[in-house]
Design an enzyme around this catalytic site. Structure first.
Site, PDB file in Angstrom:
ATOM      1  N   TYR A  52      77.293 -20.715   4.240  1.00 47.44           N
ATOM      2  CA  TYR A  52      77.537 -21.796   5.194  1.00 47.44           C
ATOM      3  C   TYR A  52      76.661 -22.983   4.862  1.00 47.44           C
ATOM      4  O   TYR A  52      75.563 -22.839   4.348  1.00 47.44           O
ATOM      5  CB  TYR A  52      77.240 -21.346   6.633  1.00 47.44           C
ATOM      6  CG  TYR A  52      78.179 -20.281   7.119  1.00 47.44           C
ATOM      7  CD1 TYR A  52      79.510 -20.569   7.353  1.00 47.44           C
ATOM      8  CD2 TYR A  52      77.751 -18.985   7.292  1.00 47.44           C
ATOM      9  CE1 TYR A  52      80.388 -19.583   7.779  1.00 47.44           C
ATOM     10  CE2 TYR A  52      78.614 -17.997   7.714  1.00 47.44           C
ATOM     11  CZ  TYR A  52      79.940 -18.302   7.948  1.00 47.44           C
ATOM     12  OH  TYR A  52      80.801 -17.336   8.357  1.00 47.44           O
ATOM     13  N   ASN A 100      73.647 -20.505  23.954  1.00 46.11           N
ATOM     14  CA  ASN A 100      74.865 -20.768  23.194  1.00 46.11           C
ATOM     15  C   ASN A 100      76.121 -20.279  23.900  1.00 46.11           C
ATOM     16  O   ASN A 100      77.217 -20.741  23.598  1.00 46.11           O
ATOM     17  CB  ASN A 100      74.774 -20.137  21.802  1.00 46.11           C
ATOM     18  CG  ASN A 100      73.798 -20.858  20.906  1.00 46.11           C
ATOM     19  OD1 ASN A 100      73.401 -21.978  21.183  1.00 46.11           O
ATOM     20  ND2 ASN A 100      73.395 -20.210  19.832  1.00 46.11           N
TER      21      ASN A 100
END
Length: 149
Positions: A52, A100
Site C-alpha cells: 500500500y 476508525n
C-alpha cells in the site's frame, strides 16, 4: 440522520464491510494485539496486505475535522464512505482502531464536502500485479480499473 453505509453490496450480491482494518508497515509484534482489539471493537474485515502507498494529510482535512469535532482520520474515512468507497484504515493503536469505526452516525455537510474537491487525487497502486494477459480475471489495467486509468 446520516446514512450509515456499514457495508457495500458487490455485484455477486455478497456484502463487504465499508471499514476494514489495515496493518501496513506496522511494527513487528503489534499486529496480533491490533487485530484482537479490532475484532473486539466490531471490525469484521482485516487486511494484512503488504503493498500500500502512503496518504497525505491536507489542511482542508484538519479544518473540516475541527469544525465537526472529529479527528482528521475520521473525516478522511467518512469522506471515503460518502464517496462510495470501502475503507482500509491502518492502525495498531486500540484507541484509534475504535475511533476508525466512529464514522457511521454523522456525515460531512455538503458545504464542507465541496472543499475536498481541491485536494489532488492520485492512484497510489497501479495494479500491474493484478493483471495478466493470459491468466486471471483482469487481462489489462483498463479491465481492472473499469477504464478509469
Amino acid at each position: 440522520m446520516a446514512n450509515e453505509i456499514r457495508h457495500f453490496v458487490l455485484n455477486t450480491g455478497a456484502k463487504i464491510p465499508s471499514v476494514v482494518l489495515g496493518t501496513w508497515q506496522s511494527d513487528p509484534g503489534v499486529v496480533g494485539n491490533a487485530v484482537a482489539a479490532a475484532i473486539k471493537a466490531g471490525y469484521r474485515h482485516i487486511d494484512c496486505a503488504q503493498i500500500y502507498g502512503n496518504e497525505k494529510e491536507h489542511p482542508v482535512v484538519n479544518m473540516v475535522a475541527e469544525k465537526l469535532g472529529k479527528t482528521p482520520a475520521q473525516v478522511c474515512l467518512r469522506w471515503g464512505l460518502q464517496m462510495g468507497n470501502s475503507l482500509l484504515p491502518k492502525s495498531t493503536n486500540e484507541v484509534r482502531i475504535k475511533e476508525n469505526l466512529d464514522v457511521f452516525d454523522w456525515s460531512i455537510p455538503e458545504d464542507l464536502l465541496a472543499k475536498f474537491l481541491g485536494i489532488e487525487q492520485a492512484r497510489l497502486l497501479r495494479g500491474t500485479s493484478f493483471v495478466h494477459e493470459t491468466y486471471g480475471v483482469f487481462r489489462t489495467l483498463e479491465d481492472l480499473w473499469d477504464g478509469e486509468i
